[in-house]
Design an enzyme around this catalytic site. Sequence first.
Site, mmCIF file in Angstrom:
data_model
loop_
_atom_site.group_PDB
_atom_site.id
_atom_site.type_symbol
_atom_site.label_atom_id
_atom_site.label_comp_id
_atom_site.label_asym_id
_atom_site.label_seq_id
_atom_site.Cartn_x
_atom_site.Cartn_y
_atom_site.Cartn_z
ATOM 1 N N ASP A 299 5.594 -9.359 1.348
ATOM 2 C CA ASP A 299 4.617 -9.036 2.383
ATOM 3 C C ASP A 299 5.193 -7.857 3.163
ATOM 4 O OD1 ASP A 299 3.187 -8.848 4.771
ATOM 5 O OD2 ASP A 299 2.741 -10.994 4.831
ATOM 6 N N ARG B 125 -18.765 -7.649 -4.761
ATOM 7 C CA ARG B 125 -17.762 -8.711 -4.933
ATOM 8 C C ARG B 125 -16.747 -8.378 -6.022
ATOM 9 N NH1 ARG B 125 -17.922 -12.725 -8.250
ATOM 10 N NH2 ARG B 125 -20.186 -12.902 -8.324
ATOM 11 N N LYS C 201 -3.461 -4.886 10.405
ATOM 12 C CA LYS C 201 -2.393 -4.463 11.318
ATOM 13 C C LYS C 201 -2.212 -2.938 11.265
ATOM 14 C CE LYS C 201 -1.875 -8.995 11.168
ATOM 15 N NZ LYS C 201 -2.900 -9.816 11.757
ATOM 16 N N TYR D 149 5.348 -15.437 8.033
ATOM 17 C CA TYR D 149 4.113 -15.450 8.816
ATOM 18 C C TYR D 149 3.522 -16.868 8.753
ATOM 19 C CZ TYR D 149 -0.811 -15.088 9.791
ATOM 20 O OH TYR D 149 -2.069 -15.323 10.292
#
Length: 392
Positions: free
Chosen positions: A181, A55, A206, A109
């Site tokens: 982004d 983590r 992506k 987005y």
Amino acid sequence: MTTRSDPRKGRIETRLIHAGEPERRIEGAVSLPIFQTAQFVYAGEGSYHDIRYIRLNNTPNHEALGRKLASLEGAEAALVTASGMAAITTSLLTVLSAGDHLLIQDSLYGGTHDFVTHDLGGFGITATFIDADDPSSWESKLTPRTRAIYVETMSNPTLKIGDLKSAVAFARRNGLVALIDNTFASPMNFRPAEHGFDISLHSCTKYLNGHTDIVAGAAIGSKDMIERVRHKLNHLGGTLDPHACSLLWRGIKTLAVRMRQHQDNAMALAAMLEGHAGVARVNYPGLPSHPRHARAKELFDGFSGMLSFELKGGLDAAQRFLDALTIPIVAPSLGAVESLVTLPAVTSHAGMAPEERRRIGVTDGLIRVSVGIEGTEDLVADFRQALNRAVA
Ligand code: PLP
């Protein structure tokens, strides 16, 4: 772990393969092994964030990816996250606190748009949408508590290209953090750190991974900034599992060859679509008819593989077109080896009010294409036959 010397040197094609690799191959392994262990033996780490634990984003798989991604964008540091949205939300919550204000591009987005409109207010953070192509309108939207400006390299799904240089200059003038982004462009086509952006964000789901088999994200920037994002991520818990790290590691290595084919296919399809009588509008930055083609040529090394277009028959014709296609898959997401088509109004942008959606150009019949790496002639022929059937 020591790393190969000078990973920032060489062409991006070379860095995709070699940057971030351990200097001495672990047990001679040519491919970086997966460290599938939740924790590591305590070795005297002085701070909570340095304890080696999945983590806390510091296993060898996380660190190697961080080095590779930083090298690809010519930045100091990077980290990977459980999804693109984890990178975006964690970064925003790193640079914004209760009482702060954000300026953010209006055509975004859908997931980012929904987070800003539905969730940011709950943290006491306000936001104002801006037209990323109209810098003269930004000043009047500043408040004494504005802390950051957020844009996308190419907007989804209309492929608008904002005034990215002005966004950085505006941030510097007003003491703001500049976030971008960069998912649609990928590091092949645009490297935000070279232009002065503070944080570059990716949905690695992506292009960076490219194979439709994981969800992942990344934040890339200066050492100090990424350390701040990492501490926030360690608290919020959006780390990436080592197995997914390994798949992403493998996917990244072929980005250059994949992107070349994505772009060649997208250019051929965009040109064919633009010449077809049944098509009302094509959005692709590589077309000279794109309103910001000159800007795209100046800023980007390539135009990427995303395009959208509108048929003259609206939603009904779009639906007929999708039904007639035989190669692309009707599915959300993008940047994969297989071509994917969607109707954004009923998928990625379904959460947006219809008037707002239309205002940013997402009409009901708009078709978004994530152009894959199939044979160019096959794709063009398939799109042409589907168009002829849809608008006959
Ligand atoms: N940014 C862009 C431009 C996207 O298209 C997406 C997802 O489609 C995201 C961020 C979110 O990424 P993820 O689905 O990996 O959380």
